[in-house]
Each structure stands twice: as structure tokens, then as C-alpha cells.
Design an enzyme around this catalytic site. Structure first.
Site, PDB file in Angstrom:
ATOM      1  N   ASP A  38     -14.515  -3.839  -6.595  1.00  0.00           N
ATOM      2  CA  ASP A  38     -15.353  -4.098  -5.255  1.00  0.00           C
ATOM      3  C   ASP A  38     -14.542  -3.304  -4.252  1.00  0.00           C
ATOM      4  O   ASP A  38     -13.300  -3.111  -4.275  1.00  0.00           O
ATOM      5  CB  ASP A  38     -15.287  -5.582  -4.786  1.00  0.00           C
ATOM      6  CG  ASP A  38     -16.315  -6.298  -5.698  1.00  0.00           C
ATOM      7  OD1 ASP A  38     -17.165  -5.755  -6.221  1.00  0.00           O
ATOM      8  OD2 ASP A  38     -15.864  -7.657  -5.866  1.00  0.00           O
ATOM      9  N   TYR A  65      -5.538 -10.067 -13.054  1.00  0.00           N
ATOM     10  CA  TYR A  65      -5.720  -9.900 -11.925  1.00  0.00           C
ATOM     11  C   TYR A  65      -4.462 -10.752 -10.978  1.00  0.00           C
ATOM     12  O   TYR A  65      -3.999 -11.776 -11.306  1.00  0.00           O
ATOM     13  CB  TYR A  65      -6.922 -10.237 -11.195  1.00  0.00           C
ATOM     14  CG  TYR A  65      -8.086  -9.568 -11.650  1.00  0.00           C
ATOM     15  CD1 TYR A  65      -8.568  -8.422 -10.941  1.00  0.00           C
ATOM     16  CD2 TYR A  65      -8.759  -9.741 -13.031  1.00  0.00           C
ATOM     17  CE1 TYR A  65      -9.674  -7.600 -11.148  1.00  0.00           C
ATOM     18  CE2 TYR A  65      -9.682  -9.172 -13.290  1.00  0.00           C
ATOM     19  CZ  TYR A  65     -10.280  -8.003 -12.497  1.00  0.00           C
ATOM     20  OH  TYR A  65     -11.417  -7.250 -13.075  1.00  0.00           O
ATOM     21  N   ASP A  79     -16.672 -13.555  -0.966  1.00  0.00           N
ATOM     22  CA  ASP A  79     -15.139 -13.051  -0.486  1.00  0.00           C
ATOM     23  C   ASP A  79     -15.389 -12.783   1.190  1.00  0.00           C
ATOM     24  O   ASP A  79     -16.303 -13.132   1.598  1.00  0.00           O
ATOM     25  CB  ASP A  79     -14.956 -11.457  -1.065  1.00  0.00           C
ATOM     26  CG  ASP A  79     -15.909 -10.504  -0.759  1.00  0.00           C
ATOM     27  OD1 ASP A  79     -16.716 -10.619  -0.056  1.00  0.00           O
ATOM     28  OD2 ASP A  79     -15.873  -9.484  -1.647  1.00  0.00           O
ATOM     29  N   ARG A 174     -14.501 -13.522  -7.953  1.00  0.00           N
ATOM     30  CA  ARG A 174     -15.016 -13.921  -6.676  1.00  0.00           C
ATOM     31  C   ARG A 174     -15.851 -15.205  -7.234  1.00  0.00           C
ATOM     32  O   ARG A 174     -15.695 -16.471  -6.446  1.00  0.00           O
ATOM     33  CB  ARG A 174     -16.031 -13.095  -6.194  1.00  0.00           C
ATOM     34  CG  ARG A 174     -15.412 -12.155  -5.367  1.00  0.00           C
ATOM     35  CD  ARG A 174     -16.616 -11.078  -4.708  1.00  0.00           C
ATOM     36  NE  ARG A 174     -17.372 -10.458  -5.818  1.00  0.00           N
ATOM     37  CZ  ARG A 174     -18.385  -9.880  -5.427  1.00  0.00           C
ATOM     38  NH1 ARG A 174     -19.134 -10.270  -4.674  1.00  0.00           N
ATOM     39  NH2 ARG A 174     -18.888  -9.076  -6.480  1.00  0.00           N
TER      40      ARG A 174
END
Length: 299
Positions: A38, A65, A79, A174
Site C-alpha cells: 500500500d 512485517y 488504516d 490491515r
């Protein structure tokens, strides 16, 4: 120029933007990326250069991550880029409550992707449908989460949990932040995301766009060889006559070293990378057949 680039994507650029910047820096037309990030996210974005774009599908699929989930807040995009849907202080939350729920996100789990995502339904991206105000039932996905740990807990009216997550392809971080907030009854959204590993590339070894431009200008940039990026695949070495025949598209009768239809690296006797092959049942018996042939010109 053929091979791979381990790019450190900055915030504010799409993955497509990064590809365009790499094209300009290297003066190269054939550039592709693996594992879209993103725009707000940063970290590892694998980039394929030249004929290596044909090899993206064979890279490792695991990813890792560092994520920050914020509680007491929900948004349209799951988000901080989206519009706020609800905002209620959640100062009562504790670190123990977060840690108790994390095992629910470990292993094979069912996940609903964010409404604003690149998944296609009926040939249209979900984010295009969402922006147009079209209501869509987002299909549930089965994904794999190999590890999820709480690295840090930041209390407050809108407390935050910093998480380390290792997962398989298709996992939306997310969605994890959103679903964790839902389980807590406070709502949650993703506040920050850094991809630390992707497709076998590590953040510690990544190059920024500025690093790349400087190396390209100095004439010292060297892509990661395809054989190194694909080192997780089993390999088979062919003798000169067989290597030539294989690059010409002919099946080679030899004992299989992998399951049928599984990819493997094919090299010649000088250890040049010839491409990707697979074993298949043919009229000649089990043979090594070409999948992606690179004519022995990529080391």
C-alpha cells in the site's frame, strides 16, 4: 540487464510508482514487482529486471512485517488513510488482553480482505468499487500466519500494539488490526506498516530509490542474480548436449529430483542458470521439460 532488486519502498509511493522510478534510474523497460505494498506502507518491495520478470512467480511467497495496530478507531480502509467511521477512547485495554487474543490469528485462518484492496471481483478492483460507492460482499480468504508476536504496548486513550507478523501470500495485515480490534470490542485500524521480508529478500539488504539512482549514475549497480533469488528451489545440472537440447525446448529423460510439475532451477555444467524446468510424464517416460527458458544467458 537481468536479475532482481531488493527495493526499500518509501511511504507515499505506490508499487507502480516505484517501478516507474526504477525504469528511469536504470533506463530499462522491462521492470516488474512482486507483492504489492500500500502507498502508506514501507519496506521490502521485490523488483524484477529484464527477463527476470518472467521469474517472479517462482520467488518464495512468505513475508514478514512490523505493524502498529491502533485501538478505539475504525476507518473505511482499515488504516489511517481512510475516513474515520468510529472513534471511542479505549484506555482500559491492557497488554495482557492483546497477548491473550494473538493465538486466534496464528495458523490457518479465515480473513475478510479490506474493502479498499486490489482484489478483483467481476473484473473490477475492490478499491474502485468502494470509491464508486458500490456495496460488495468481500469474499472470505484462507490465509496462513506463521508467527505473531507483541513487540511493544503503548497505553493511552487510543493505545497501540506493535506486532511482528510472519505470514503467507495474500494475508492482509490491515485485516488483522481490524479483526483484533473487533475481538476487543473497541475497533482497531492499522497505524503503520513496514515489510521486513518478502519473497526471500530482507529489509537489512534493501536499497532505497536514492541508493539505486546513485549506483546507477556511478555505473556500479549490480542486480541480484536470478539463481540466488531462486536458491530455495531444487536444482539440476545438465551436461552440454542435454543443456542445449533443453534450451531448444526438448524434453530430457532423466531421473526426477522433485515431484511432477514442481519448479526447479536448471543449470549447465558451467553453472550458468538456464531457466526453470519441471518433470512431467511424456511418451518417453518421466522427462525434464522447459517451463521458462532463459537460453543460458543469465548467471
Amino acid at each position: 540487464m537481468d536479475g532482481f532488486l531488493n527495493l526499500h519502498k518509501p511511504a507515499g509511493l505506490t508499487s507502480h510508482d516505484c517501478v516507474a522510478r526504477v525504469r528511469r534510474s536504470l533506463k530499462l523497460k522491462r521492470v516488474g514487482h512482486g507483492g504489492t505494498l500500500d502507498p502508506a506502507a514501507t519496506g521490502v518491495l521485490p523488483i524484477a529486471l529484464g527477463r527476470a520478470t518472467r521469474l517472479l512467480q517462482f520467488l518464495r511467497q512468505d513475508k514478514a512485517y512490523r505493524a502498529i495496530a491502533r485501538f478505539g478507531l475504525t476507518t473505511t480502509t482499515d488504516d489511517l488513510e481512510g475516513e474515520i467511521l468510529a472513534q471511542t477512547p479505549a484506555a482500559h485495554l491492557t497488554r495482557d488482553q492483546i497477548e491473550a487474543l494473538l493465538p486466534k490469528f496464528l495458523g490457518t485462518i479465515q480473513q475478510v480482505p479490506p474493502a479498499y484492496s486490489a482484489i478483483q471481483i467481476g473484473g473490477q478492483r475492490l478499491y474502485d468499487l468502494a470509491r464508486a460507492g458500490v456495496a460488495v460482499d468481500v469474499p472470505v480468504r484462507t490465509v496462513e500466519v506463521y508467527q505473531i508476536d507483541l513487540l511493544d504496548w503503548r497505553p493511552g486513550d487510543f493505545p497501540e500494539a506493535e506486532l511482528a507478523i510472519a505470514c503467507g501470500a495474500g494475508t492482509y495485515i490491515r485485516s488483522i488490526a481490524r479483526d483484533l480490534g473487533n475481538l476487543l470490542g473497541t475497533g482497531g485500524t492499522l497505524a503503520n506498516l513496514i515489510r521486513t521480508q518478502s519473497h526471500g529478500f530482507d529489509l537489512a539488504d534493501s536499497l532505497t530509490l536514492e541508493d539505486l539512482a546513485a549506483q546507477a549514475e556511478a555505473g556500479i549497480f549490480e542486480p541480484i542474480p536470478a539463481a540466488i533469488a531462486l536458491a530455495h528451489l531444487p536444482a539440476l545440472t545438465l551436461a552440454p548436449p542435454d543443456a542445449l537440447r533443453w534450451t531448444q525446448g526438448q524434453p530430457i529423460a532423466t531421473d526426477p529430483v522433485t515431484d511432477l510439475d514442481a519448479p526447479l532451477r536448471v543449470h549447465d555444467s558451467c553453472n550458468k542458470f538456464l531457466g526453470i524446468g519441471k518433470f512431467r510424464a511424456t511418451q518417453q517416460g518421466i522427462c525434464l521439460v522447459p517451463w521458462v527458458v532463459l537460453a543460458g544467458q543469465m548467471d
